[in-house]
Design an enzyme around this catalytic site. Structure first.
Site, PDB file in Angstrom:
ATOM      1  N   CYS A   6       0.817  -1.202   0.000  1.00  0.00           N
ATOM      2  CA  CYS A   6       0.000   0.000   0.000  1.00  0.00           C
ATOM      3  C   CYS A   6       0.857   1.261   0.000  1.00  0.00           C
ATOM      4  CB  CYS A   6      -0.862   0.063   1.255  1.00  0.00           C
ATOM      5  SG  CYS A   6      -1.781  -1.429   1.564  1.00  0.00           S
ATOM      6  N   GLY A  32      -0.712   0.714  -5.137  1.00  0.00           N
ATOM      7  CA  GLY A  32      -1.976   0.020  -4.912  1.00  0.00           C
ATOM      8  C   GLY A  32      -3.075   0.595  -5.775  1.00  0.00           C
ATOM      9  N   ASN A 106       0.558   0.439   5.937  1.00  0.00           N
ATOM     10  CA  ASN A 106       1.273  -0.246   4.863  1.00  0.00           C
ATOM     11  C   ASN A 106       2.179  -1.287   5.505  1.00  0.00           C
ATOM     12  OD1 ASN A 106       4.139   0.654   2.835  1.00  0.00           O
ATOM     13  ND2 ASN A 106       2.732  -1.012   2.532  1.00  0.00           N
ATOM     14  N   GLY A 107       1.973  -2.558   5.167  1.00  0.00           N
ATOM     15  CA  GLY A 107       2.842  -3.589   5.713  1.00  0.00           C
ATOM     16  C   GLY A 107       2.075  -4.846   6.059  1.00  0.00           C
ATOM     17  N   CYS A 238      13.288  -3.137   3.414  1.00  0.00           N
ATOM     18  CA  CYS A 238      12.929  -4.017   2.290  1.00  0.00           C
ATOM     19  C   CYS A 238      13.685  -3.584   1.037  1.00  0.00           C
ATOM     20  CB  CYS A 238      11.431  -3.947   2.022  1.00  0.00           C
ATOM     21  SG  CYS A 238      10.963  -4.812   0.499  1.00  0.00           S
ATOM     22  N   TYR A 244      12.297  -2.586  -7.186  1.00  0.00           N
ATOM     23  CA  TYR A 244      11.107  -2.636  -8.015  1.00  0.00           C
ATOM     24  C   TYR A 244       9.975  -1.701  -7.610  1.00  0.00           C
ATOM     25  CZ  TYR A 244       6.811  -4.687 -10.005  1.00  0.00           C
ATOM     26  OH  TYR A 244       5.617  -4.867 -10.622  1.00  0.00           O
ATOM     27  N   CYS A 384       7.623 -13.743   0.789  1.00  0.00           N
ATOM     28  CA  CYS A 384       7.749 -12.613   1.718  1.00  0.00           C
ATOM     29  C   CYS A 384       6.643 -12.660   2.764  1.00  0.00           C
ATOM     30  CB  CYS A 384       7.661 -11.302   0.935  1.00  0.00           C
ATOM     31  SG  CYS A 384       7.655  -9.847   1.991  1.00  0.00           S
ATOM     32  N   CYS A 433      16.566  -6.131   4.580  1.00  0.00           N
ATOM     33  CA  CYS A 433      15.949  -7.453   4.601  1.00  0.00           C
ATOM     34  C   CYS A 433      16.319  -8.140   3.294  1.00  0.00           C
ATOM     35  CB  CYS A 433      14.429  -7.323   4.711  1.00  0.00           C
ATOM     36  SG  CYS A 433      13.589  -8.919   4.492  1.00  0.00           S
ATOM     37  N   CYS A 436      13.868 -12.854   1.027  1.00  0.00           N
ATOM     38  CA  CYS A 436      13.359 -13.543  -0.168  1.00  0.00           C
ATOM     39  C   CYS A 436      14.504 -14.114  -1.019  1.00  0.00           C
ATOM     40  CB  CYS A 436      12.424 -12.661  -0.982  1.00  0.00           C
ATOM     41  SG  CYS A 436      13.023 -11.021  -1.289  1.00  0.00           S
TER      42      CYS A 436
END
Ligand code: SF4
Length: 450
Positions: A6, A32, A106-107, A238, A244, A384, A433, A436
């Site tokens: 978001c 979003g 958001n999260g 992140c 991206y 994730c 992080c 992934c």
């Protein structure tokens, strides 16, 4: 609980708070496209407008005229699981002791299910599937002033979150202690603004000031602005925001997304040299990486794909059938550019591999002699848990296939992924992080791994 990818926005002390928030949400629309909402605060209470669809569809002019008040929060949302529901649209508002509280989030909070079950056993009723409602229901059960209650709640609810919380006389913005999601603060004259990304300050001529620090809670009311801090945690920004998600004209995690992507391309060129006629991006998210590769290697940059901008992002579409059709509509190869050429194609990542395979096929069909695919991130092998829509680990092609197998599946002449060291050099910080890529989760299913 649902995962949410978001964008959030907040405005304090501006008579056009709703209008600024509306424009801010426009700039955050890439985060979003499923629903949008704005809540404004005025002395008599809150005013709310929200609905399914794009910002342009949810807020007709008359709704902005109606949303009076000099403070506002806003939200654009994409949910990644389950059916879409009007009740889950944010910001969420609750009434507590004749006082309204609104929240935009958001999260993702991996421990949310555990806490929800606990509260339900105590008689609390939930009417949405969102983590935001859980946060609201937890803060009203705590004691102290609102910032104390929020801090106590968020120290318990470990996870990834950036939040804006609106009260009739107060605005609080907070970033989780790991720092997973971005949140920055800006100013416009005497007004204070918060945004997931700084591009949403530019659109309203506000000045980006800085990122909130991981764990920082900024509280603004009539007495001024102060910062409190959540319990300290190991920082886990992140890295996919830089690869991206974020817009290249934004600063996230205090650095330029454009520069980070340019550097990823340069790192790719340093690591993988290929004899080719041209380098081209998969637009738009790999444009800067291809430019960086071209600048470093000296191989000319060309645009072998034309992107149809009237369609959303493929990666974040929930249904496979829609995704299949959208790839074809979205990217068309240009035969004049590709015919008879040895082509380097740069993309930001490979998820399931199905989209990449279609793109490679279309480049070959347009007449390319060789196709070399370079990816500006390491293989995504693990799902994730922190609010980004990735398929299950089993659906990720790199989880259960070697690079050689993926190369064969895609039908390319060569395939190369940027190394983790190369990516970290490009992003210039180490506190990211990387779950992934390496499967080492700090938090999983609500439990902290150490
Ligand atoms: Fe971002 Fe990957 Fe970590 Fe999820 S697991 S927060 S996508 S870096």
């Amino acid at each position: 609980m649902r995962k949410e990818f978001c964008g959030i926005y907040g405005v304090w002390n501006n008579e056009n708070a709703a209008e600024l928030t509306y424009l801010g949400l426009y700039a955050l629309q890439h985060r979003g496209q499923e629903s949008a909402g704005i809540v404004t605060a005025r002395k008599k209470g809150f005013l709310v407008q929200k609905g399914m669809g794009l910002v342009s569809e949810v807020f007709p002019q008359e709704s902005l005229n109606r949303l009076k008040g000099d403070a506002a929060i806003g939200h654009v949302r994409y949910s990644t699981t389950g059916s879409s529901s009007h009740g889950n649209i944010q910001p969420l508002v609750i009434e507590y002791q004749n006082k309204s509280i609104a929240i935009a989030h958001n999260g993702n909070i991996p421990s949310a299910g555990k806490w929800k079950t606990k509260l339900e056993s105590e008689g609390v009723i939930f009417s949405t599937e969102t983590d935001s409602e859980l946060i609201l229901k937890m803060i009203v059960k705590e004691t102290g002033d609102w910032e104390e209650r929020l801090k106590k709640t968020l120290d318990k609810l470990e996870g990834s979150f950036s939040l804006v919380v609106l009260f009739p006389d107060k605005l609080i913005a907070v970033r989780d202690a790991y720092g997973y999601r971005p949140l920055s603060i800006g100013t416009k004259g005497e007004s204070i603004l918060f945004s997931s990304e700084s591009c949403a300050f530019d659109i309203v001529d506000a000045e980006y000031q800085r990122d909130l620090q991981p764990g920082e809670m900024v509280v603004i009311d009539s007495s001024g602005m102060k910062s409190l801090f959540l319990e300290n945690r190991e920082h886990q920004r992140c890295i996919f925001e830089l690869i991206y998600f974020a817009r290249p004209d934004s600063y996230v995690f205090s650095q330029s997304v454009y520069d980070a992507r340019l550097n990823m391309g340069k790192e790719l060129a340093r690591e993988k040299k290929i004899d080719a006629d041209l380098v081209m991006p998969v637009p738009d998210s790999a444009n800067m990486q291809a430019l960086g590769y071209s600048q470093k290697s000296g191989i000319p940059l060309e645009f072998g794909f034309i992107r149809n901008h009237y369609i959303g992002r493929t990666f974040i579409e929930p249904h496979q059938k829609i995704r299949d059709l959208r790839v074809k509509i979205k990217l068309s190869p240009i035969k004049n550019v590709l015919k008879g050429k040895k082509v380097i194609v740069i993309d930001d990542s490979i998820v399931r591999g199905t989209t990449s395979k279609k793109l490679v096929k279309s480049i070959r069909k347009a007449g390319a002699e060789e196709v070399h695919l370079l990816i500006s991130s390491p293989p995504i092998k693990y799902s994730c848990y922190y609010g980004i829509d990735t398929p299950t680990s089993q659906e990720l092609i790199a989880n259960n296939h070697s690079v050689k197998e993926i190369k064969e599946f895609l039908g390319v002449d060569s395939l190369y992924y940027l190394s983790l060291d190369g990516l970290l050099r490009a992003c210039r910080k180490t506190e990211y992080c990387l779950s992934c890529f390496n499967g080492e989760y700090i938090l999983k299913n609500g439990k902290r791994k150490k």
